[in-house]
Design an enzyme around this catalytic site. Structure first.
Site, mmCIF file in Angstrom:
data_model
loop_
_atom_site.group_PDB
_atom_site.id
_atom_site.type_symbol
_atom_site.label_atom_id
_atom_site.label_comp_id
_atom_site.label_asym_id
_atom_site.label_seq_id
_atom_site.Cartn_x
_atom_site.Cartn_y
_atom_site.Cartn_z
ATOM 1 N N LYS A 191 0.848 -1.198 0.000
ATOM 2 C CA LYS A 191 0.000 0.000 0.000
ATOM 3 C C LYS A 191 0.878 1.240 0.000
ATOM 4 O O LYS A 191 1.879 1.290 0.733
ATOM 5 C CB LYS A 191 -0.892 -0.002 1.242
ATOM 6 N N ASP A 238 -0.533 -0.044 -4.498
ATOM 7 C CA ASP A 238 -1.963 0.289 -4.442
ATOM 8 C C ASP A 238 -2.165 1.597 -3.687
ATOM 9 O O ASP A 238 -1.838 1.690 -2.501
ATOM 10 C CB ASP A 238 -2.709 -0.852 -3.723
ATOM 11 N N GLU A 293 -2.212 0.586 -8.562
ATOM 12 C CA GLU A 293 -3.654 0.307 -8.494
ATOM 13 C C GLU A 293 -4.394 1.534 -7.964
ATOM 14 O O GLU A 293 -3.902 2.204 -7.042
ATOM 15 C CB GLU A 293 -3.819 -0.873 -7.539
ATOM 16 N N GLU A 334 -11.828 -2.304 -8.214
ATOM 17 C CA GLU A 334 -12.525 -2.719 -6.985
ATOM 18 C C GLU A 334 -13.634 -1.747 -6.600
ATOM 19 O O GLU A 334 -14.547 -2.114 -5.867
ATOM 20 C CB GLU A 334 -11.543 -2.930 -5.830
ATOM 21 N N ASP A 356 -14.704 -7.361 -9.088
ATOM 22 C CA ASP A 356 -15.029 -7.506 -7.665
ATOM 23 C C ASP A 356 -16.378 -8.212 -7.563
ATOM 24 O O ASP A 356 -17.350 -7.806 -8.203
ATOM 25 C CB ASP A 356 -15.095 -6.122 -7.015
ATOM 26 N N HIS A 376 -9.958 -8.413 -7.506
ATOM 27 C CA HIS A 376 -9.782 -7.827 -6.169
ATOM 28 C C HIS A 376 -10.338 -8.794 -5.126
ATOM 29 O O HIS A 376 -11.414 -9.362 -5.320
ATOM 30 C CB HIS A 376 -10.554 -6.503 -6.084
HETATM 31 C C1 LIG Z 1 -9.946 -1.319 2.647
HETATM 32 C C2 LIG Z 1 -9.461 -2.530 1.911
HETATM 33 O O1 LIG Z 1 -8.669 -3.322 2.741
HETATM 34 C C3 LIG Z 1 -8.649 -2.142 0.664
HETATM 35 O O2 LIG Z 1 -7.430 -1.554 1.055
HETATM 36 C C4 LIG Z 1 -8.412 -3.380 -0.158
HETATM 37 C C5 LIG Z 1 -7.680 -3.134 -1.414
HETATM 38 O O3 LIG Z 1 -7.538 -2.045 -1.920
HETATM 39 C C6 LIG Z 1 -7.097 -4.293 -2.099
HETATM 40 O O4 LIG Z 1 -7.139 -5.376 -1.549
HETATM 41 O O5 LIG Z 1 -6.620 -4.091 -3.200
HETATM 42 MG MG LIG Z 2 -6.903 -2.192 -3.996
#
Ligand SMILES: C[C@H](O)[C@@H](O)CC(=O)C(=O)O
Ligand SMILES: [Mg+2]
Length: 443
Positions: free
Chosen positions: A222, A250, A276, A305, A328, A355
């Protein structure tokens, strides 16, 4: 044989306090409590089989989705399952075109999440009655029946019923071999579980070391809140996994378009396969601009997603705005709408990488992607399905991962039947878990 009249629909607000450990956190959703509106439908048939479906939410707001499910319930109650699945396109259209409820959609937001929960339960019921997992029900269905489940409204400029039929007929070739391959080797997966944004560097290192030991070769991290933090965390993870293994990033919609390009230019040295959700999920042309700037740096765009519906996917594909398409199972209108998106992706030759970051999403989406490989895409190139290692213990038929791949589920249904004990404990606000947490907050 399909049987029974839907005699009861119940929906419950089930929440897991994942925010306490930072699980699931990202640059926009800093305190997610993985939650579900959990739907159970029953019939008057004597077999006692129930259909269970969920839609995924993040805590607050689940009660709103529960209200929307209740508002849709009259479309399902007292219907014969045979009539529903015998004209699934018509039933999908009925749910999504309710003359009053569509005003608070249409086919987007809370009402569409609720539609997904209800339809996911219908697919679970159908597959259980047929004694097959959903992926196998789909694989064994003849192309005409598959096509009859899809609502082509708004997408016929890129995918007609005839196009869909042709793609599915082509997909019949080699199907048996691909099914065997899936059963033996499974569908390749990547893990997001090491690198949620709320995890400390120590946790990231520990989870990454464990994931490497467990055989994972593809990782998602992330990013998006703070550039210095991102550089440090990406350096840690790249150093640990080495130059060859795959890294994805992401941003969960954190940036404006120019900011996304600038930020990712600074992270390009970590060789991400994709970025992402760099910006708003509604900004199709913004995604196209980011893609144009980043593809020359070797970075693809992944999104989906939070794409409302098939129309947004259609335009993302038309605008060449993405290199990886993320379906999704709960954001779109269940299997029905996902089928149309899988077929459009096939037509545009864009790989689908679903996702699954949420409770129950791995359980659901594995069915769609295994079907996609066997009957539609026939390719594993640049394809993988997300995996997150949370909350599987609450399901009766949890996913099975072997050698970093999803092994095809064998139990009948759509895999999201929850353990009753888990539902009771986590029901909001009066389950045992929440009673304790809410009382502690008051003191
Ligand atoms: C809030 C969710 O956990 C999100 O962060 C999931 C996501 O973006 C992903 O798995 O890709
Ligand atoms: Mg994501």
């Amino acid at each position: 044989m399909v049987r029974g009249r839907i005699s009861r629909l119940s929906v419950r607000d089930v929440r897991f306090p994942t925010s306490l450990g930072g699980h699931g956190s990202d640059a926009m959703h800093t305190d997610p409590d993985y939650s579900a509106a959990y739907v159970v439908i029953e019939t008057d048939a004597e077999d006692g089989i129930k259909g269970c479906g969920i839609t995924f939410t993040l805590g607050k707001g689940t009660e709103v989705v529960v209200c929307a499910v209740n508002a849709l319930a009259h479309h399902v109650l007292n219907k014969d399952l045979k009539d529903i699945v015998g004209d699934f396109r018509g039933f999908y259209r009925q749910l999504t075109s309710d003359g009053q409820l569509r005003w608070i959609g249409p086919e987007k937001g809370v009402v569409h999440l609720a539609t997904a929960a209800v339809l996911n339960a219908v697919w679970d019921l159908w597959a259980k009655q047929e004694g097959k997992p959903v992926w196998k029900l789909l694989v064994d269905m003849d192309p005409r029946t598959l096509v009859s489940c899809i609502d082509f409204r708004y997408i016929t400029d890129v995918l007609t019923e005839e196009d869909a039929l042709e793609l599915l007929q082509k997909g019949q070739v080699g199907k048996k071999e691909r099914e065997k391959q899936m059963l033996a080797q499974g569908y390749p997966a990547y893990t997001t579980s090491c690198a949620w944004l709320g995890y400390s560097d120590d946790t990231l290192k520990q989870l990454c070391a464990q994931a490497l030991k467990d055989g994972w070769t593809r990782f998602k991290v992330k990013v998006g809140a703070d550039l210095q933090d991102d550089v440090r965390r990406c350096q840690i993870i790249r150093d640990m996994i080495g130059p060859e293994k795959t890294l994805m990033m992401d941003a969960n919609q954190r940036w404006d378009v120019p900011e996304a390009v600038e930020w990712m230019s600074k992270l390009a040295k970590f060789k991400p396969l994709w970025i992402e959700e760099p910006t708003s999920p509604d900004d199709i042309l913004g995604h196209a601009a980011i893609s144009k700037a980043l593809v020359p740096l070797g970075i693809g765009i992944a999104t989906g997603e939070q794409c409302h519906n098939r129309v947004i996917f259609k335009q993302l594909l038309q605008a060449k705005a993405l290199q990886f398409l993320q379906i999704d199972s709960c954001r779109l209108g269940s299997v029905n709408e996902n089928l149309s998106v899988l077929l459009m992706a096939k037509k545009f030759e864009i790989p689908v990488c679903p996702h699954a970051g949420g409770v129950g999403l791995c359980e659901l989406v594995q069915h769609l992607i295994i079907f996609d490989y066997i009957s539609v895409s026939a390719s594993l190139k640049n394809r993988m399905c997300e995996y997150v290692d949370h909350l599987h213990e609450h399901f009766e038929y949890p996913v099975m991962i072997q050698r970093a791949s999803y092994m095809p589920p064998k139990d009948p249904g759509y895999s999201t039947e929850m353990k009753e004990e888990s539902v009771k404990k986590h029901q909001y606000p009066d389950g045992e878990v929440w009673k304790k947490l809410l009382a502690a907050q008051e003191n």
